[in-house]
Design an enzyme around this catalytic site. Structure first.
Site, mmCIF file in Angstrom:
data_model
loop_
_atom_site.group_PDB
_atom_site.id
_atom_site.type_symbol
_atom_site.label_atom_id
_atom_site.label_comp_id
_atom_site.label_asym_id
_atom_site.label_seq_id
_atom_site.Cartn_x
_atom_site.Cartn_y
_atom_site.Cartn_z
ATOM 1 N N PRO A 112 -1.821 -11.330 0.831
ATOM 2 C CA PRO A 112 -1.207 -10.570 2.060
ATOM 3 C C PRO A 112 -0.874 -9.140 1.511
ATOM 4 O O PRO A 112 -0.391 -8.391 2.470
ATOM 5 C CB PRO A 112 -0.028 -11.630 2.016
ATOM 6 C CG PRO A 112 0.256 -12.382 0.599
ATOM 7 C CD PRO A 112 -1.224 -12.368 0.216
ATOM 8 N N ASP A 126 -9.869 -5.887 -6.154
ATOM 9 C CA ASP A 126 -10.717 -6.554 -7.093
ATOM 10 C C ASP A 126 -9.751 -7.292 -8.204
ATOM 11 O O ASP A 126 -10.100 -8.365 -8.839
ATOM 12 C CB ASP A 126 -11.262 -5.436 -8.227
ATOM 13 C CG ASP A 126 -12.390 -4.741 -7.546
ATOM 14 O OD1 ASP A 126 -13.141 -5.456 -6.788
ATOM 15 O OD2 ASP A 126 -12.197 -3.425 -7.642
ATOM 16 N N SER A 152 -7.682 -1.442 -2.919
ATOM 17 C CA SER A 152 -8.014 0.161 -3.271
ATOM 18 C C SER A 152 -9.178 0.374 -3.750
ATOM 19 O O SER A 152 -9.544 1.496 -3.617
ATOM 20 C CB SER A 152 -6.633 0.859 -3.889
ATOM 21 O OG SER A 152 -6.440 -0.091 -4.926
ATOM 22 N N GLY A 153 -9.755 -0.612 -4.527
ATOM 23 C CA GLY A 153 -10.856 -0.426 -5.312
ATOM 24 C C GLY A 153 -11.987 -0.894 -4.892
ATOM 25 O O GLY A 153 -12.994 -0.036 -4.716
ATOM 26 N N ARG A 166 0.001 2.802 -5.084
ATOM 27 C CA ARG A 166 -1.073 1.894 -4.358
ATOM 28 C C ARG A 166 -0.948 2.077 -2.735
ATOM 29 O O ARG A 166 -1.942 1.940 -2.323
ATOM 30 C CB ARG A 166 -0.455 0.659 -4.589
ATOM 31 C CG ARG A 166 -1.434 -0.550 -3.971
ATOM 32 C CD ARG A 166 -1.211 -1.733 -4.771
ATOM 33 N NE ARG A 166 -1.591 -2.111 -6.069
ATOM 34 C CZ ARG A 166 -2.888 -2.307 -6.555
ATOM 35 N NH1 ARG A 166 -3.626 -2.612 -5.439
ATOM 36 N NH2 ARG A 166 -3.214 -2.462 -7.683
ATOM 37 N N ARG A 169 -4.921 6.874 -4.668
ATOM 38 C CA ARG A 169 -4.342 6.772 -5.674
ATOM 39 C C ARG A 169 -4.775 7.111 -7.098
ATOM 40 O O ARG A 169 -4.220 7.599 -7.775
ATOM 41 C CB ARG A 169 -3.543 5.453 -5.726
ATOM 42 C CG ARG A 169 -4.619 4.375 -6.157
ATOM 43 C CD ARG A 169 -3.669 3.014 -5.975
ATOM 44 N NE ARG A 169 -4.331 1.847 -6.584
ATOM 45 C CZ ARG A 169 -4.346 1.313 -7.862
ATOM 46 N NH1 ARG A 169 -3.826 1.526 -8.706
ATOM 47 N NH2 ARG A 169 -5.340 0.093 -7.948
ATOM 48 N N GLU A 178 -6.621 -4.877 -14.893
ATOM 49 C CA GLU A 178 -5.336 -5.454 -14.956
ATOM 50 C C GLU A 178 -5.158 -4.897 -16.500
ATOM 51 O O GLU A 178 -6.007 -5.161 -17.405
ATOM 52 C CB GLU A 178 -5.862 -6.887 -14.944
ATOM 53 C CG GLU A 178 -6.289 -7.484 -13.815
ATOM 54 C CD GLU A 178 -4.976 -7.219 -12.714
ATOM 55 O OE1 GLU A 178 -4.022 -7.244 -12.912
ATOM 56 O OE2 GLU A 178 -5.365 -6.665 -11.507
#
Length: 512
Positions: free
Chosen positions: A160, A218, A249-250, A323, A329, A486
């Site tokens: 979400p 991702d 975003s990626g 973000r 970003r 990450e």
């Protein structure tokens, strides 16, 4: 429907326009094409009729086919074909540059050959059945998947927070309708906390699902893949194909999948989502490489994308506070890091890739193979690697570095191509790095401005090579180390390629 019957699809019948019953068409269906022949008015002079009255639609362009009862005549039925076709752009820029865009199109025909609805409907359903199976045959899936598993649902996780908090709305507005047209079955789970999807996939009954789809960036893909690897039956779990709806975003995973199909990637978020939804609904099961990673805190992690140390890791992690800007970003943080570059001291040990090497990882995985037994070339992190050229194939690169990136895919995001030569199944990892020498700010600026198309590899100061395994040993105790976007504990890290170990929802390139 028997497999033998599918090999000889050959339907032909007369339909008419759903608004103008006087306009008739001859529809012909084969395994590869749908032909639409416009019937000419017999009262007209043949010389005045259109020379080109036949439209050929490849089955590859059809993603769905639905049957409905006519609203005008209770005895008649509608047959609608849903298409996704690459066409010349109608904009001025498209005309000048010969740009092509994908367009969703539907063709609806009426059928009323018989005097009763039941007979017409039975014939239309026969067309529907054959069109559907023709689509499935073009997907090159095993026959048991087509006949047994095709009605199983795909498990869809929606983050979400993805898409600036709009992921669920984006799925409902741009994906749900397409999947309805394609009769693609799915079940949505909205993630409630970080790690929710990881825990969820560790307990699912694998035979209940046809695949797993992530509506997110991702990060959720990383989470789910590592959840699957933590199952006792991880070997079977990895046969579930993974799909990706770009809501982050990626969006590197779906970008690499579409690159593999050699389709142009849609520019807007909405069109990109539509493109991905149709690809998933008509997907083939495609293998892809991964890497097994050992971190300094004793974790064994599985990476589908990249390991970053240096400026790329700094940009990835430090840009989290932006973000809300989406993919922009990364650009904002990259400018800051270029103006104030950090120096990363340490060294990289690597095992070069050699296609003729008899120690190539073959992934002969059995039900008894454990995830700890997947690596062929990695030693415990506290044991030194011999780099003596007379006894070892391992080599060492000494720092300091500004940039170190190890990837198994070409794209790091929709807008950045880190390793342009990479595919989904290279069988190796690509190591690239920039050392600290010369005008480092200028070098970094040059490299980042060319990252959108992968042309940074043309610069001599960007060094790269294919490798099978690696170990990074930083000298400092503070810094950023990222796996698939990450952050992981900072310290020594090592990894090895796992060729073609997992499966995704993709498409092979078309040969036409």
């Amino acid at each position: 429907m028997a497999q033998e019957e599918l090999k000889s699809i050959d339907l032909e019948d007369i339909f008419f326009h759903y608004r103008h019953s006087s306009q008739q068409y001859i529809l012909k269906l084969s395994l590869t094409n749908l032909s639409i022949v416009t019937k000419q008015d017999e009262n007209k002079n043949k010389s005045s009729s259109s020379v080109n009255n036949t439209q050929i639609i490849p089955i590859d362009d059809i993603y769905g086919c639905l049957c409905m009862k006519s609203m005008k005549n209770s005895n008649q039925c509608c047959l609608t074909f849903y298409l996704y076709i690459l066409k010349r752009s109608h904009t001025l820029s498209g005309i000048v540059s010969k740009k092509y865009d994908f367009h969703r199109i539907q063709h609806t025909f009426m059928y009323g050959k018989y005097n009763d609805y039941e007979t017409n409907y039975a014939e239309i359903m026969r067309w529907h059945r054959h069109v559907t199976y023709a689509i499935y045959l073009r997907r090159n899936l095993p026959f048991d998947i087509m006949t047994i598993k095709r009605d199983k649902r795909a498990l869809v996780f929606v983050n979400p927070a993805g898409g600036a908090g709009k992921a669920y709305r984006l799925v409902m507005e741009h994906v749900a309708g397409i999947w309805s047209e394609a009769e693609f079955n799915y079940h949505i789970v909205i993630t409630e906390y970080a790690g929710h999807a990881r825990e969820y996939v560790k307990t699912i009954e694998l035979n209940e699902w046809s695949g797993i789809i992530l509506a997110s960036g991702d990060g959720l893909i990383y989470e789910v893949i590592n959840g699957l690897f933590n199952r006792k039956d991880w070997q079977e779990a990895l046969t579930l194909p993974i799909g990706h709806l770009p809501c982050g975003s990626g969006n590197a995973f779906i970008t690499n999948i579409i690159r593999h199909s050699k389709q142009p990637i849609e520019t807007s978020m909405e069109k990109f989502l539509v493109q991905s939804a149709i690809l998933i609904a008509t997907h083939q099961v495609i293998p892809f490489d991964m890497a097994v990673i050992d971190t300094c805190d004793g974790q064994r992690i599985f990476s589908f994308l990249s390991i970053a140390w240096g400026i790329m890791a700094d940009v990835d992690y430090e840009s989290e506070k932006y973000r809300f800007l989406g993919e922009t970003r990364f650009t904002v943080e990259a400018v800051k890091r270029i103006l104030r570059p950090r120096i990363y001291n340490g060294y990289i040990d690597y095992l070069p890739y050699d296609v003729t090497d008899d120690t190539v990882q073959t992934n002969q995985i059995t039900s008894n193979t454990t995830t700890n037994g997947l690596s062929e070339h990695l030693l415990p992190l506290n044991e030194p690697i011999s780099i003596d050229p007379t006894t070892s194939k391992w080599r060492r690169i000494d720092g300091p570095f500004a940039h170190v990136l190890i990837t198994s895919k070409a794209a790091l995001s929709k807008g950045s191509i880190s390793t342009p030569q990479s595919t989904l199944t290279d069988g190796y990892l690509t190591l690239q790095f920039i050392r600290i020498h010369g005008s480092i700010r200028l070098n970094l600026a040059k490299a980042f401005t060319k990252l959108s198309d992968g042309k940074h590899f043309n610069y001599d100061f960007v060094e790269w090579m294919p490798i099978r395994a690696f170990r990074i040993v930083p000298s400092e105790t503070n810094g950023n180390m990222m796996i698939d976007g990450e952050k992981v504990p900072y310290g020594p890290i090592q990894g090895e390629v796992l060729p073609s170990i997992a499966r995704c929802m993709g498409k092979q390139p078309r040969n036409d």
